[in-house]
Design a protein around this motif. Structure first.
Motif: not given
Length: 441
Positions: A145-171
């Motif tokens: 598990t990388l991240w788990e959370k109850d967002f506190g609303g009526k629903f709690s869902r991880m809906r989408d994810v994309e991957v890229g070098d968002l911080f310019g460090d090659g990760s």
């Protein structure tokens, strides 16, 4: 896209309403259903099932929400979240699967390469909002598990994810969309093997449906695009929304890049489709259904935005005779080096969009297959057989089938590679992606 039983039940009921609509035309997204089996478009040829040769090194992973067979007078029973894997070997397509008791839907599953060069499966779940990485262990796929959370609303869902070098460090950093508190987050892998989660935006009572990553302004720094909207409505009323941008590397927060007024988008695509060397943003603006006549008052539009496009002035490159379309996929179907776009609409089928000499002018829009549909209608263009042409893989949940389309030199040829048993319960395929065969459970 941790969650209590009440929220899970609400989510299950909402999906069940949508499932009922797919079956009988009476859901929140009411759309006219054909009274007769639809015929293939002239450009599609139906063939006996014949899978490619030889064995394929990549399989397909499908992220699902599924339900037990419906019992009259009883509420639908949501089953555990499930991934299905379709691989081709020994002359046939084979199905394997994995279930996660902790959630009732995998909204997305995809290949992810870790810093040490391992390929794992990244998943995002709903009705218990969790981001996980799955690696091959002695007993099959094992989750971290990388991240788990109850967002506190009526629903709690991880809906989408994309991957890229968002911080310019090659990760390989992740951008995550959630329901229903409008949270957009980044997950940044660190050199010590940990993952840092930062919530970069939040807006109560907001659904963020989709994430895309690209470099539209051409400055070499990746941007994150997301589609926040008002919560889904089950009565067919208007649902407003926008497309917004973030730039994590420089800490830039939300900026509106597409203002959709009282309409919204659940699907976007960012990439250089026209081959001019710069990424573009494509936004599927959902249409409008007349609740009284059950006819489409406003068609779905595919709009194009460049870096300098006014948020209120996206260029319409194509229209679809449908009020909902939740999948765009891009690839080279005929091997000519030029990219095409496929839009998988709710009830009107699969559509092929080709840019002309002027990509800002209307594109050529062709019907690929009228006899394909589903609430999500997950689709992907990918060259699994390595012949230089992308095949189209589609989950037609309306028919409980997964299909493969291939260019035969003049047209798209269709085959069914998997058909669910008639006794199976309802299913929603939320995504379909290629993964290495070595990762199969």
């Amino acid at each position: 896209m941790v969650h209590g039983a009440k929220s899970a039940a609400v989510f299950s009921f909402a999906i069940w309403l949508a499932a009922a609509a797919v079956a009988c035309g009476g859901d929140s997204d009411k759309a006219p259903a054909p009274t007769k089996p639809a015929k293939l478009a002239p450009g599609v040829e139906k063939q006996p099932t014949k899978a490619p040769e030889p064995d394929l090194g990549h399989a397909l992973v499908l992220g699902l929400a599924s339900f037990a067979p419906f019992e009259k007078g009883k509420p639908p029973k949501a089953l555990p979240a499930r991934m299905e894997f379709l691989s081709f070997s020994d002359g046939k397509w084979n199905l394997t699967q994995l279930e996660d008791e902790g959630s009732d839907v995998f909204h997305k599953a995809m290949a992810y390469q870790t810093a040490d060069g391992q390929t794992q499966i990244l998943s995002v779940s709903g009705s218990k909002a969790v981001v996980k990485l799955w690696s091959k262990g002695a007993d099959g796929l094992e989750a971290k598990t990388l991240w788990e959370k109850d967002f506190g609303g009526k629903f709690s869902r991880m809906r989408d994810v994309e991957v890229g070098d968002l911080f310019g460090d090659g990760s390989a950093a992740m951008a995550v969309a959630t329901h229903d508190q409008g949270i957009v987050a980044t997950i940044h892998p660190k050199p010590d093997g940990t993952f840092e989660v930062v919530e970069i935006d939040e807006e109560p009572n907001t659904f963020v449906h989709e994430i895309e990553i690209g470099d539209i302004d051409g400055d070499g720094t990746l941007e994150v695009y997301a589609t926040p909207s008002e919560p889904n409505r089950l009565d067919g009323s208007h649902q407003s929304g926008q497309v917004v941008r973030y730039i994590p590397e420089i800490g830039e927060g939300r900026k509106i890049v597409a203002d959709l007024g009282d309409r919204h988008a659940k699907e976007i695509y960012v990439g250089d489709v026209d081959g001019n060397g710069k990424d573009e943003l494509y936004v599927v603006v959902e249409g409008r259904l007349n609740k009284e006549t059950k006819s489409i008052d406003v068609k779905t539009e595919v709009r194009r935005y460049e870096a300098d496009t006014d948020p209120a002035a996206g260029v319409v490159i194509g229209e679809l005779p449908d009020y909902m379309c939740r999948f765009l996929t891009v690839g080279d179907i005929d091997g000519d080096g030029k990219l095409e776009m496929v839009a998988a609409a709710y009830s009107s089928g699969l559509w092929l969009l080709r840019p002309g000499a002027d990509p800002m002018a209307p594109w050529k829009v062709e019907l690929l297959d009228k006899n394909s549909g589903g609430f999500e209608h997950a689709a992907i263009l990918s060259d699994l057989d390595g012949d230089g042409k992308d095949e189209l893989y589609v989950a037609s949940d309306k028919h409980k089938e997964v299909r493969r389309y291939e260019w035969n030199g003049s047209r798209m040829v269709s085959e069914t590679i998997y058909k669910r048993p008639s006794s199976a319960g309802g299913v929603f395929t939320w995504n379909i992606m290629p993964v290495p065969v070595a990762l199969l459970p």
